[in-house]
Structures are given as C-alpha cells and as structure tokens.
Design a protein around this motif. Structure first.
Motif, PDB file in Angstrom:
ATOM      1  N   ALA A  32      62.783 -35.843  72.736  1.00  0.00           N
ATOM      2  CA  ALA A  32      62.312 -34.469  72.641  1.00  0.00           C
ATOM      3  C   ALA A  32      61.413 -34.134  73.823  1.00  0.00           C
ATOM      4  N   LYS A  33      61.556 -32.912  74.337  1.00  0.00           N
ATOM      5  CA  LYS A  33      60.709 -32.477  75.440  1.00  0.00           C
ATOM      6  C   LYS A  33      59.342 -32.087  74.900  1.00  0.00           C
ATOM      7  N   THR A  34      58.314 -32.464  75.625  1.00  0.00           N
ATOM      8  CA  THR A  34      56.969 -32.063  75.253  1.00  0.00           C
ATOM      9  C   THR A  34      56.682 -30.695  75.848  1.00  0.00           C
ATOM     10  N   PHE A  35      55.579 -30.102  75.470  1.00  0.00           N
ATOM     11  CA  PHE A  35      55.165 -28.815  76.019  1.00  0.00           C
ATOM     12  C   PHE A  35      54.987 -28.928  77.524  1.00  0.00           C
ATOM     13  N   VAL A  36      54.396 -30.028  77.974  1.00  0.00           N
ATOM     14  CA  VAL A  36      54.152 -30.222  79.408  1.00  0.00           C
ATOM     15  C   VAL A  36      55.468 -30.327  80.169  1.00  0.00           C
ATOM     16  N   ASP A  37      56.447 -31.035  79.606  1.00  0.00           N
ATOM     17  CA  ASP A  37      57.754 -31.141  80.256  1.00  0.00           C
ATOM     18  C   ASP A  37      58.405 -29.774  80.413  1.00  0.00           C
ATOM     19  N   LYS A  38      58.375 -28.987  79.355  1.00  0.00           N
ATOM     20  CA  LYS A  38      58.975 -27.655  79.400  1.00  0.00           C
ATOM     21  C   LYS A  38      58.227 -26.758  80.375  1.00  0.00           C
ATOM     22  N   TYR A  39      56.901 -26.812  80.365  1.00  0.00           N
ATOM     23  CA  TYR A  39      56.097 -25.987  81.271  1.00  0.00           C
ATOM     24  C   TYR A  39      56.379 -26.374  82.721  1.00  0.00           C
ATOM     25  N   ARG A  40      56.447 -27.657  83.001  1.00  0.00           N
ATOM     26  CA  ARG A  40      56.720 -28.133  84.363  1.00  0.00           C
ATOM     27  C   ARG A  40      58.099 -27.669  84.831  1.00  0.00           C
ATOM     28  N   GLU A  41      59.087 -27.764  83.958  1.00  0.00           N
ATOM     29  CA  GLU A  41      60.439 -27.333  84.297  1.00  0.00           C
ATOM     30  C   GLU A  41      60.476 -25.835  84.592  1.00  0.00           C
ATOM     31  N   ASP A  42      59.835 -25.035  83.740  1.00  0.00           N
ATOM     32  CA  ASP A  42      59.788 -23.583  83.945  1.00  0.00           C
ATOM     33  C   ASP A  42      59.053 -23.226  85.233  1.00  0.00           C
ATOM     34  N   LEU A  43      57.960 -23.916  85.507  1.00  0.00           N
ATOM     35  CA  LEU A  43      57.199 -23.665  86.724  1.00  0.00           C
ATOM     36  C   LEU A  43      58.029 -24.002  87.959  1.00  0.00           C
ATOM     37  N   ASN A  44      58.709 -25.125  87.939  1.00  0.00           N
ATOM     38  CA  ASN A  44      59.552 -25.509  89.065  1.00  0.00           C
ATOM     39  C   ASN A  44      60.673 -24.496  89.297  1.00  0.00           C
ATOM     40  N   GLN A  45      61.279 -24.008  88.226  1.00  0.00           N
ATOM     41  CA  GLN A  45      62.333 -23.005  88.359  1.00  0.00           C
ATOM     42  C   GLN A  45      61.784 -21.713  88.949  1.00  0.00           C
ATOM     43  N   CYS A  46      60.606 -21.322  88.519  1.00  0.00           N
ATOM     44  CA  CYS A  46      59.974 -20.098  89.029  1.00  0.00           C
ATOM     45  C   CYS A  46      59.681 -20.238  90.529  1.00  0.00           C
ATOM     46  N   ILE A  47      59.169 -21.371  90.922  1.00  0.00           N
ATOM     47  CA  ILE A  47      58.845 -21.611  92.333  1.00  0.00           C
ATOM     48  C   ILE A  47      60.127 -21.601  93.172  1.00  0.00           C
ATOM     49  N   MET A  48      61.149 -22.272  92.696  1.00  0.00           N
ATOM     50  CA  MET A  48      62.408 -22.315  93.426  1.00  0.00           C
ATOM     51  C   MET A  48      63.026 -20.915  93.545  1.00  0.00           C
ATOM     52  N   LYS A  49      62.888 -20.114  92.500  1.00  0.00           N
ATOM     53  CA  LYS A  49      63.415 -18.744  92.514  1.00  0.00           C
ATOM     54  C   LYS A  49      62.686 -17.908  93.560  1.00  0.00           C
TER      55      LYS A  49
END
Length: 54
Positions: A32-49
């Motif tokens: 299961a993904k933790t909150f930190v994992d999900k937040y990191r993934e979303d942040l990385n996607q935002c930066i890449m975008k």
C-alpha cells in the motif's frame, strides 16, 4: 455471522479471529502507498508538467 455478545466478551481477539490475523494484516498493507509516497509522486508529476516533460 451472529455473535452472542456475552460469549464474545469472554473470547480474545486471537481466539475470535484466528492465529493468522497479524500476518493477514501485514500482507494487506505490504504494498500500500503511504501518504508520503502519494504526495511525492504528485509533486514529481507537477514539477515535470511545469518543466514541460512527461
């Protein structure tokens, strides 16, 4: 499953649920993904975008 609460109050969790409950719960949340994992993934996607990369 109907439970007689007088009987249930005398049973331990281990007796009621079985010996394998802890290992079942461990396996359930192992990937299961933790909150930190999900937040990191979303942040990385935002930066890449914003940088124009996909």
């Amino acid at each position: 499953m109907l439970v007689d609460f007088r009987l249930a109050s005398t049973l331990t969790t281990q007796t009621f649920n079985g010996d394998d409950l802890a290992s079942f719960a461990d396996e359930l949340v192992a990937n299961a993904k933790t909150f930190v994992d999900k937040y990191r993934e979303d942040l990385n996607q935002c930066i890449m975008k914003r940088l124009g990369k996909k």
